[in-house]
Design a protein around this motif. Structure first.
Motif, PDB file in Angstrom:
ATOM      1  N   VAL A  70       1.165  -1.317   0.032  1.00  0.00           N
ATOM      2  CA  VAL A  70      -0.169   0.102   0.129  1.00  0.00           C
ATOM      3  C   VAL A  70       0.894   1.162   0.156  1.00  0.00           C
ATOM      4  CG1 VAL A  70      -1.835   1.197   1.365  1.00  0.00           C
ATOM      5  CG2 VAL A  70      -1.744  -1.399   1.241  1.00  0.00           C
ATOM      6  N   ARG A  71       0.998   2.017  -1.156  1.00  0.00           N
ATOM      7  CA  ARG A  71       1.717   3.301  -1.462  1.00  0.00           C
ATOM      8  C   ARG A  71       0.756   4.364  -1.081  1.00  0.00           C
ATOM      9  NH1 ARG A  71       6.054   2.619  -5.905  1.00  0.00           N
ATOM     10  NH2 ARG A  71       7.010   1.602  -4.222  1.00  0.00           N
ATOM     11  N   ASP A  82       5.501  12.102 -11.472  1.00  0.00           N
ATOM     12  CA  ASP A  82       4.056  11.978 -12.449  1.00  0.00           C
ATOM     13  C   ASP A  82       2.879  11.816 -11.415  1.00  0.00           C
ATOM     14  OD1 ASP A  82       1.925  11.320 -13.992  1.00  0.00           O
ATOM     15  OD2 ASP A  82       3.150   9.671 -14.936  1.00  0.00           O
ATOM     16  N   ARG A  83       1.914  12.486 -11.634  1.00  0.00           N
ATOM     17  CA  ARG A  83       0.986  12.521 -10.569  1.00  0.00           C
ATOM     18  C   ARG A  83      -0.216  11.868 -11.174  1.00  0.00           C
ATOM     19  NH1 ARG A  83       0.491  12.679  -5.448  1.00  0.00           N
ATOM     20  NH2 ARG A  83      -1.526  14.183  -5.476  1.00  0.00           N
ATOM     21  N   ASP A  84      -0.110  11.339 -12.232  1.00  0.00           N
ATOM     22  CA  ASP A  84      -1.366  10.651 -12.859  1.00  0.00           C
ATOM     23  C   ASP A  84      -1.626   9.299 -12.188  1.00  0.00           C
ATOM     24  OD1 ASP A  84      -3.434   9.934 -14.987  1.00  0.00           O
ATOM     25  OD2 ASP A  84      -2.041   8.286 -15.275  1.00  0.00           O
ATOM     26  N   PRO A  85      -3.036   9.250 -11.585  1.00  0.00           N
ATOM     27  CA  PRO A  85      -3.088   8.041 -10.669  1.00  0.00           C
ATOM     28  C   PRO A  85      -2.735   6.515 -11.497  1.00  0.00           C
ATOM     29  CG  PRO A  85      -4.734   9.782 -10.350  1.00  0.00           C
ATOM     30  CD  PRO A  85      -4.033   9.970 -11.371  1.00  0.00           C
ATOM     31  N   VAL A  86      -3.171   6.601 -12.480  1.00  0.00           N
ATOM     32  CA  VAL A  86      -3.098   5.136 -13.404  1.00  0.00           C
ATOM     33  C   VAL A  86      -1.596   4.989 -13.657  1.00  0.00           C
ATOM     34  CG1 VAL A  86      -3.625   3.814 -15.445  1.00  0.00           C
ATOM     35  CG2 VAL A  86      -5.282   5.122 -14.317  1.00  0.00           C
ATOM     36  N   SER A  87      -0.918   5.977 -13.836  1.00  0.00           N
ATOM     37  CA  SER A  87       0.657   6.032 -13.947  1.00  0.00           C
ATOM     38  C   SER A  87       1.371   5.609 -12.562  1.00  0.00           C
ATOM     39  CB  SER A  87       1.402   7.116 -14.523  1.00  0.00           C
ATOM     40  OG  SER A  87       0.924   7.508 -15.893  1.00  0.00           O
ATOM     41  N   LEU A  88       0.698   6.158 -11.565  1.00  0.00           N
ATOM     42  CA  LEU A  88       1.414   5.867 -10.234  1.00  0.00           C
ATOM     43  C   LEU A  88       1.003   4.172 -10.013  1.00  0.00           C
ATOM     44  CD1 LEU A  88       0.404   9.063  -8.432  1.00  0.00           C
ATOM     45  CD2 LEU A  88       2.642   8.098  -9.065  1.00  0.00           C
ATOM     46  N   LEU A  89      -0.227   3.644 -10.126  1.00  0.00           N
ATOM     47  CA  LEU A  89      -0.627   2.392 -10.055  1.00  0.00           C
ATOM     48  C   LEU A  89       0.206   1.416 -10.941  1.00  0.00           C
ATOM     49  CD1 LEU A  89      -2.702   0.355  -8.978  1.00  0.00           C
ATOM     50  CD2 LEU A  89      -4.218   0.771 -10.977  1.00  0.00           C
TER      51      LEU A  89
END
Length: 180
Positions: A70-71, A82-89
């Motif tokens: 869990v990050r 990068d703050r894009d949620p899908v990129s972070l995922l």
């Protein structure tokens, strides 16, 4: 931070300072797998923690395997992030899978990391639901085999969850005492 168990009290020296420095709510699994232990770690970008990881390891048996990650990501102003949620995922999923592989050399690790990134890039994002502090919230999920990854925006943090085995009912809770 202290964790009480019947007849015992565990202390986690330094953890409250890490949480204070992070300065945002930190989320963890509400029901971690029995037998797993949680290790906390950070990743920095501007001299302060940008990510706070709750890394769950299975201590049962002779080996140690990753159970979940869990990050929690705090907002930062940087072109490097990068703050894009899908990129972070995708990044958290790649990290989890690559580090779960049993490799012996740096060359093998690079090869596995490249293969994992390609696999994760090809995974199709779909809508999903998880619970945060008892409330159902919409999120985005990726699945590869029996592994699952989820991302949710919670206030001004982005939280990614990666599970070694998919779960139908994922619930996160805010660590008591972290900034809200």
């Amino acid at each position: 931070m202290e964790h009480a168990e019947p007849g015992r009290l565990f202390h986690f020296p330094g953890l409250p300072q890490v949480f204070a420095e992070f300065g945002r709510p930190v989320l963890v699994l509400a029901r971690p797998e029995v037998g797993s232990v949680c290790m906390f770690g950070t990743g920095g970008v501007d001299g302060k923690p940008w990510t706070l990881d709750a890394d769950y390891l299975d201590q049962a048996g002779s080996g140690t395997g990753r159970v979940a990650l869990v990050r929690t990501h705090r907002p930062v102003e940087s072109r490097m992030v990068d703050r894009d949620p899908v990129s972070l995922l995708r990044s958290a999923f790649s990290y989890f899978l690559a580090n779960a592989a049993d490799v012996r050399s740096a060359e093998d690790h690079r090869r596995v990391a490249d293969e994992v990134r390609a696999l994760v890039r090809a995974a199709v994002a779909r809508p999903a639901v998880l619970r945060v502090d008892g409330v159902s919230v919409d999120c985005v999920a990726l699945e590869i085999g029996d592994r699952q990854a989820l991302v949710v925006e919670h206030g001004d943090v982005v939280v990614t969850v990666v599970l070694a085995a998919g779960a139908d009912d994922v619930e996160l809770v805010t660590v008591p005492g972290t900034a809200g």
